[in-house]
Motif scaffolding. Sequence first.
Motif, PDB file in Angstrom:
ATOM      1  N   LEU A   1     -38.639  16.082  23.638  1.00  0.00           N
ATOM      2  CA  LEU A   1     -39.273  17.177  24.371  1.00  0.00           C
ATOM      3  C   LEU A   1     -38.232  18.168  24.888  1.00  0.00           C
ATOM      4  O   LEU A   1     -38.459  19.387  24.858  1.00  0.00           O
ATOM      5  CB  LEU A   1     -40.097  16.607  25.524  1.00  0.00           C
ATOM      6  CG  LEU A   1     -41.306  15.755  25.110  1.00  0.00           C
ATOM      7  CD1 LEU A   1     -41.929  15.079  26.334  1.00  0.00           C
ATOM      8  CD2 LEU A   1     -42.339  16.590  24.372  1.00  0.00           C
ATOM      9  N   ASP A   2     -37.089  17.669  25.321  1.00  0.00           N
ATOM     10  CA  ASP A   2     -36.015  18.562  25.782  1.00  0.00           C
ATOM     11  C   ASP A   2     -35.513  19.439  24.638  1.00  0.00           C
ATOM     12  O   ASP A   2     -35.246  20.641  24.825  1.00  0.00           O
ATOM     13  CB  ASP A   2     -34.865  17.753  26.362  1.00  0.00           C
ATOM     14  CG  ASP A   2     -35.197  17.121  27.716  1.00  0.00           C
ATOM     15  OD1 ASP A   2     -36.193  17.539  28.332  1.00  0.00           O
ATOM     16  OD2 ASP A   2     -34.467  16.205  28.137  1.00  0.00           O
TER      17      ASP A   2
ATOM     18  N   THR B   1     -44.036   4.234  24.380  1.00  0.00           N
ATOM     19  CA  THR B   1     -44.912   5.406  24.375  1.00  0.00           C
ATOM     20  C   THR B   1     -45.790   5.370  23.124  1.00  0.00           C
ATOM     21  O   THR B   1     -45.546   4.587  22.204  1.00  0.00           O
ATOM     22  CB  THR B   1     -44.086   6.712  24.382  1.00  0.00           C
ATOM     23  OG1 THR B   1     -43.594   6.958  23.053  1.00  0.00           O
ATOM     24  CG2 THR B   1     -42.922   6.640  25.365  1.00  0.00           C
TER      25      THR B   1
ATOM     26  N   THR C   1     -49.042  14.090  24.360  1.00  0.00           N
ATOM     27  CA  THR C   1     -49.140  13.250  25.544  1.00  0.00           C
ATOM     28  C   THR C   1     -48.789  14.092  26.765  1.00  0.00           C
ATOM     29  O   THR C   1     -47.835  14.864  26.737  1.00  0.00           O
ATOM     30  CB  THR C   1     -48.213  12.018  25.449  1.00  0.00           C
ATOM     31  OG1 THR C   1     -48.285  11.277  26.671  1.00  0.00           O
ATOM     32  CG2 THR C   1     -46.774  12.395  25.179  1.00  0.00           C
ATOM     33  N   SER C   2     -49.582  13.951  27.818  1.00  0.00           N
ATOM     34  CA  SER C   2     -49.401  14.788  29.001  1.00  0.00           C
ATOM     35  C   SER C   2     -48.693  14.049  30.134  1.00  0.00           C
ATOM     36  O   SER C   2     -48.353  14.673  31.140  1.00  0.00           O
ATOM     37  CB  SER C   2     -50.758  15.291  29.510  1.00  0.00           C
ATOM     38  OG  SER C   2     -51.597  14.190  29.836  1.00  0.00           O
ATOM     39  N   ARG C   3     -48.469  12.764  29.990  1.00  0.00           N
ATOM     40  CA  ARG C   3     -47.856  12.009  31.079  1.00  0.00           C
ATOM     41  C   ARG C   3     -46.375  11.780  30.797  1.00  0.00           C
ATOM     42  O   ARG C   3     -45.902  11.945  29.678  1.00  0.00           O
ATOM     43  CB  ARG C   3     -48.554  10.663  31.279  1.00  0.00           C
ATOM     44  CG  ARG C   3     -48.589   9.773  30.041  1.00  0.00           C
ATOM     45  CD  ARG C   3     -48.840   8.323  30.378  1.00  0.00           C
ATOM     46  NE  ARG C   3     -47.701   7.722  31.071  1.00  0.00           N
ATOM     47  CZ  ARG C   3     -47.538   6.419  31.225  1.00  0.00           C
ATOM     48  NH1 ARG C   3     -48.450   5.574  30.749  1.00  0.00           N
ATOM     49  NH2 ARG C   3     -46.484   5.939  31.838  1.00  0.00           N
ATOM     50  N   SER C   4     -45.651  11.423  31.836  1.00  0.00           N
ATOM     51  CA  SER C   4     -44.234  11.102  31.676  1.00  0.00           C
ATOM     52  C   SER C   4     -44.063   9.589  31.600  1.00  0.00           C
ATOM     53  O   SER C   4     -44.911   8.828  32.085  1.00  0.00           O
ATOM     54  CB  SER C   4     -43.421  11.672  32.833  1.00  0.00           C
ATOM     55  OG  SER C   4     -43.886  11.141  34.064  1.00  0.00           O
ATOM     56  N   TYR C   5     -42.957   9.169  31.000  1.00  0.00           N
ATOM     57  CA  TYR C   5     -42.696   7.748  30.795  1.00  0.00           C
ATOM     58  C   TYR C   5     -41.318   7.402  31.327  1.00  0.00           C
ATOM     59  O   TYR C   5     -40.380   8.194  31.234  1.00  0.00           O
ATOM     60  CB  TYR C   5     -42.775   7.386  29.305  1.00  0.00           C
ATOM     61  CG  TYR C   5     -44.160   7.543  28.713  1.00  0.00           C
ATOM     62  CD1 TYR C   5     -45.027   6.465  28.625  1.00  0.00           C
ATOM     63  CD2 TYR C   5     -44.603   8.784  28.239  1.00  0.00           C
ATOM     64  CE1 TYR C   5     -46.297   6.602  28.083  1.00  0.00           C
ATOM     65  CE2 TYR C   5     -45.869   8.936  27.696  1.00  0.00           C
ATOM     66  CZ  TYR C   5     -46.711   7.834  27.621  1.00  0.00           C
ATOM     67  OH  TYR C   5     -47.966   7.974  27.091  1.00  0.00           O
TER      68      TYR C   5
ATOM     69  N   ASN D   1     -38.377  11.808  25.808  1.00  0.00           N
ATOM     70  CA  ASN D   1     -37.899  12.900  26.661  1.00  0.00           C
ATOM     71  C   ASN D   1     -36.830  13.725  25.951  1.00  0.00           C
ATOM     72  O   ASN D   1     -36.770  14.950  26.107  1.00  0.00           O
ATOM     73  CB  ASN D   1     -37.348  12.340  27.972  1.00  0.00           C
ATOM     74  CG  ASN D   1     -38.451  11.777  28.856  1.00  0.00           C
ATOM     75  OD1 ASN D   1     -39.610  12.175  28.741  1.00  0.00           O
ATOM     76  ND2 ASN D   1     -38.102  10.838  29.725  1.00  0.00           N
TER      77      ASN D   1
ATOM     78  N   ASP E   1     -37.699   5.494  31.197  1.00  0.00           N
ATOM     79  CA  ASP E   1     -36.772   5.465  30.067  1.00  0.00           C
ATOM     80  C   ASP E   1     -37.052   4.316  29.102  1.00  0.00           C
ATOM     81  O   ASP E   1     -36.989   4.487  27.879  1.00  0.00           O
ATOM     82  CB  ASP E   1     -35.331   5.375  30.564  1.00  0.00           C
ATOM     83  CG  ASP E   1     -34.799   6.714  31.042  1.00  0.00           C
ATOM     84  OD1 ASP E   1     -35.522   7.720  30.920  1.00  0.00           O
ATOM     85  OD2 ASP E   1     -33.660   6.749  31.542  1.00  0.00           O
TER      86      ASP E   1
ATOM     87  N   GLY F   1     -39.442   5.903  26.478  1.00  0.00           N
ATOM     88  CA  GLY F   1     -39.496   7.139  27.251  1.00  0.00           C
ATOM     89  C   GLY F   1     -38.266   8.001  27.112  1.00  0.00           C
ATOM     90  O   GLY F   1     -38.360   9.233  27.012  1.00  0.00           O
TER      91      GLY F   1
END
Length: 266
Positions: A145-146, A187, A177-181, A142, A183, A138
């Motif tokens: 994505l950032d 994924t 993917t639409s969900r968060s994970y 992240n 750390d 995760g």
Amino acid sequence: MSVLIVIPARYASQRYPGKPLVALRGADGQSRSLIERSWLAARAVGGVDRVVVATDDDRIREAAEAFGAEVVMTSSDCRNGTERCAEAHATLGGGHDVVVNLQGDAPLTPHWFVEDLVSGLRAAPDAEIATPVLRCEGATLNGFLDDRKAGRVGGTTAVFGRKRQALYFSKEVIPFTSRSYADAEPTPVFHHVGVYAYRPEALAAYPGWDIGPLEQQEGLEQLRFMENGREVLCVEVEARGRQFWELNNPEDVPRLEAMMAAMKLE
């Protein structure tokens, strides 16, 4: 099976000019250039017969020779690292069964990534090129994505079929993917590790192919193999607790230094 590692390095990068000579501070406080740290990573790989730096720039040549690297001078016409590897192998007279492209912006590449990559290519006699992929946790996802939200090019992601044949590589995060994970949570996204192992015939053919629309759009050299009908084998590797990141932007310097400090890498 004879293995050559080539570290392609150019000074005139559009995104980050002079990147190979950027200093990175290790956990001991000592600064070494990016190209030296990449060379040290290559030297740590087992089962390799030769390691060379391939460049078209005298500043990089002088820096590499100063820390003991063998350097092959290549043309400034090389359009990417794969073309530079092809020219370097030809200049050296060929003769290697596997040529590994360990790009000069990935100094945190663990030796087992490359060792597993070469083993994967050896175990797949029909494969002409192989490259490692690493399942993102995760925290890494992240970070990707950032970077994209901030307009930065971060890591490259890969999707592949059941037989590990690459379906696509992108600088966007794929699959969607639409969900968060959390750390440390695995994924469905795989980070493409910028290392390649080629059989010499495929490598020699590569510079003669035109740049296709996908390679042009993404700026990813491996897509030229796929656009010319050559199968790219994805070899899954494991982090074993090791953090991994490439130096793509100036903002990545403190990120890599923090990783080296956390892992106590000198």
